[in-house]
Write an enzyme that holds these catalytic residues in place. Structure first.
Site, PDB file in Angstrom:
ATOM      1  N   HIS A 177       0.822  -1.228   0.000  1.00  0.00           N
ATOM      2  CA  HIS A 177       0.000   0.000   0.000  1.00  0.00           C
ATOM      3  C   HIS A 177       0.854   1.274   0.000  1.00  0.00           C
ATOM      4  O   HIS A 177       0.333   2.357  -0.237  1.00  0.00           O
ATOM      5  CB  HIS A 177      -0.921   0.035   1.227  1.00  0.00           C
ATOM      6  N   ASP A 193      -2.620 -10.673  -2.578  1.00  0.00           N
ATOM      7  CA  ASP A 193      -3.171 -10.195  -1.314  1.00  0.00           C
ATOM      8  C   ASP A 193      -4.649  -9.838  -1.548  1.00  0.00           C
ATOM      9  O   ASP A 193      -5.038  -9.497  -2.664  1.00  0.00           O
ATOM     10  CB  ASP A 193      -2.384  -8.951  -0.869  1.00  0.00           C
ATOM     11  N   HIS A 223      -6.164  -7.284  -0.659  1.00  0.00           N
ATOM     12  CA  HIS A 223      -6.325  -5.846  -0.924  1.00  0.00           C
ATOM     13  C   HIS A 223      -5.600  -5.451  -2.208  1.00  0.00           C
ATOM     14  O   HIS A 223      -4.592  -6.066  -2.571  1.00  0.00           O
ATOM     15  CB  HIS A 223      -5.752  -5.026   0.240  1.00  0.00           C
ATOM     16  N   ASP A 236      -4.179 -12.871   3.574  1.00  0.00           N
ATOM     17  CA  ASP A 236      -5.517 -12.404   3.962  1.00  0.00           C
ATOM     18  C   ASP A 236      -6.547 -12.770   2.890  1.00  0.00           C
ATOM     19  O   ASP A 236      -7.740 -12.537   3.077  1.00  0.00           O
ATOM     20  CB  ASP A 236      -5.542 -10.900   4.276  1.00  0.00           C
TER      21      ASP A 236
END
Ligand SMILES: [Zn+2]
Length: 348
Positions: A134, A170, A172, A255
């Site tokens: 991120h 991931d 995200h 995740d």
């Protein structure tokens, strides 16, 4: 066959390498991105038949291949003078050691990619925290301080490679990696992620001037193993064939597991193995086997251990299936129309 000939054929140094950066003091109250994420993985590391590499902290000039100097000096100052505290709404936290922890996480990722480029290891896995995908060139966010995988990709270019692909599974979207790669035609980014969750980026048409090179696959909750099997053939494979990377780096976020406490993308450990194995095979076909996995998210310690086990099995070229016995109890939604939409946008 002579012994010398045999030595050339069987290089004992060609193996899987890994680095481990636990960052034991980078933790904040009950924040899910905590050292305990690795608690179930660490006791298993010796069983994976991989060689541990020691890592040095990245140098500021290596971090600066992705991040603006103002972010690097600002983070150092905040950690040393104002930490502990929260620096964004994700929430992203820093402690007094976080700057050094982040430099070591980036350095450990570089150690893996450099060992593979130099032929000292066949492939590698950087098990590091804090995570990175991120973190944007001018902003730390989303539990991430420096973008470890983007820094490693730029370093690979500095080592002489011409094209590097990052695949990010991931749960995200890796907005930071996308932002870092947007205008660099030597780098490609392909992300699968749950749509509608943090950070809100990653729709199909996010990067219209980088079609074929910034590939986003936004997915419904519980998309699951079958969706990922389709994605590897329908989207990842054509991206690799079109971009022709010389190395593949993987943002491995566990995740995406169906029981992650923060997200719900529906994968099981068998799904992590299948997608990781296909990535290893694609690297073998197109990149001389050069592939490095880098830990991103994953907030259940058992899922992190099983997911990492799946990655190590894939890196070892295991023919048997890997399955930790954790099948997703939910049905999988239909994703074909979404995948068709992605393919149409990129002209696959
Ligand atoms: Zn994540």
């Amino acid at each position: 066959m002579t012994a010398a000939r045999a030595c050339r054929l069987y290089n004992i140094h060609m193996t899987t390498a890994y680095t481990l950066v636990i960052s034991p003091q980078h933790e904040y109250l009950d924040h899910p991105e905590r050292p305990g994420r690795l608690d179930e993985l660490i006791p298993k590391l010796d069983s994976f038949q991989a060689e541990k590499l020691e890592a040095l902290p990245a140098k500021p000039e290596e971090i600066a291949r992705v991040h603006v100097p103002r972010l690097i000096s600002g983070l150092e100052r905040v950690c040393h003078e104002q930490a502990p505290g929260i620096i964004d709404y994700a929430p992203t936290f820093v402690t007094q050691t976080s700057f050094e922890d982040a430099m070591l996480a980036a350095g450990a990722t570089l150690a893996c990619t450099r060992a593979v480029i130099a032929g000292e290891a066949q492939n590698a896995f950087a098990i590091v925290r804090p995570p990175g995908h991120h973190a944007e060139p001018n902003k730390a966010m989303g539990f991430c301080l420096f973008n470890n995988i983007a820094i490693a990709a730029r370093d690979a270019l500095a080592q002489g490679l011409e094209r590097v692909l990052v695949v990010d599974y991931d749960a995200h979207h890796g907005n930071g990696t996308q932002a870092a790669f947007l205008d660099d035609e030597r780098l490609a980014y392909l992300s699968t992620h749950q749509w509608g969750i943090y950070p809100g980026t990653g729709w199909i048409d996010d990067a219209p001037r980088a079609r074929n090179r910034i590939v986003n696959v936004p997915l419904p909750p519980f998309a699951g193993n079958q969706a990922f099997a389709q994605i590897t053939e329908m989207i990842i494979k054509p991206t690799v064939e079109a971009f022709r990377p010389q190395m593949i780096l993987v943002s491995a976020g566990f995740d995406s597991h169906w029981s992650d406490p923060i997200t719900a993308l529906g994968l099981s450990s068998a799904g992590f193995f299948q997608v990781s194995k296909r990535l290893v095979e694609l690297a073998a076909e197109h990149c001389g086997g050069k592939i490095v996995f880098v830990l991103e998210g994953g907030y259940d310690p058992a899922n992190v251990a099983n997911g990492a086990g799946a990655v190590f099995a894939a890196l070892a070229g295991t023919r048997a299936e890997f399955d930790a016995g954790d099948p997703c109890p939910r049905g999988e939604p239909e994703v074909e129309s979404r995948l068709d939409e992605v393919r149409r946008w990129h002209g696959f």
